[in-house]
Write an enzyme that holds these catalytic residues in place. Sequence first.
Site, PDB file in Angstrom:
ATOM      1  N   HIS A  49       0.840  -1.201   0.000  1.00  0.00           N
ATOM      2  CA  HIS A  49       0.000   0.000   0.000  1.00  0.00           C
ATOM      3  C   HIS A  49       0.871   1.246   0.000  1.00  0.00           C
ATOM      4  O   HIS A  49       0.637   2.180  -0.787  1.00  0.00           O
ATOM      5  CB  HIS A  49      -0.910   0.013   1.224  1.00  0.00           C
ATOM      6  N   GLU A  50       1.866   1.283   0.887  1.00  0.00           N
ATOM      7  CA  GLU A  50       2.690   2.490   0.967  1.00  0.00           C
ATOM      8  C   GLU A  50       3.489   2.723  -0.305  1.00  0.00           C
ATOM      9  O   GLU A  50       3.572   3.847  -0.803  1.00  0.00           O
ATOM     10  CB  GLU A  50       3.630   2.436   2.173  1.00  0.00           C
ATOM     11  N   SER A  51       4.059   1.671  -0.862  1.00  0.00           N
ATOM     12  CA  SER A  51       4.855   1.898  -2.065  1.00  0.00           C
ATOM     13  C   SER A  51       3.982   2.244  -3.267  1.00  0.00           C
ATOM     14  O   SER A  51       4.377   3.070  -4.102  1.00  0.00           O
ATOM     15  CB  SER A  51       5.755   0.691  -2.362  1.00  0.00           C
ATOM     16  N   SER A  54       3.050   5.776  -2.836  1.00  0.00           N
ATOM     17  CA  SER A  54       4.246   6.600  -3.033  1.00  0.00           C
ATOM     18  C   SER A  54       4.597   6.755  -4.507  1.00  0.00           C
ATOM     19  O   SER A  54       4.988   7.846  -4.940  1.00  0.00           O
ATOM     20  CB  SER A  54       5.435   6.007  -2.272  1.00  0.00           C
TER      21      SER A  54
END
Length: 145
Positions: A49-51, A54
């Site tokens: 999710h974060e990558s 990002s």
Amino acid sequence: MTEIPGLDGMLGVEHIEAGPDKVVARFEIGPQHLQPFGIPHGGVYCAVHESTASVAGHIWLQTVGKGVVVGTNNSTDFLRQAAPGDVITVTATPIHRGRSQQLWHVDSTDQDGRLVAQGQVRLANLDRDVPAEVLAQFADAYKKL
């Protein structure tokens, strides 16, 4: 593993769409994604999710100027258990994009379209250049999209 540099490559993530308004990634649950009890580790969803957010946030930030994004908060809820062999599609879409920060909504669905995890990722927009070697890896990994 995939050609994507870093943790995403180690997790076998492939990006199937990448633009300033949406990034879609996919990976197949394998033994490397499991926690000791044989079910997918929640940290895998948090990391992807974060990558994914990002990547989307970085692409958007480049359209309005320059800089780099960093995650400042990641809130992921696990809604349905996936199993080895399941193909997970992760989609990041913007909620808010401002001068100093961004907020992205992220859904993870299985191959049947069922929501497995969902979350929000907050990014800070930093006014600095991306190191040339990192930018080159990023460009190589996403030039096919």
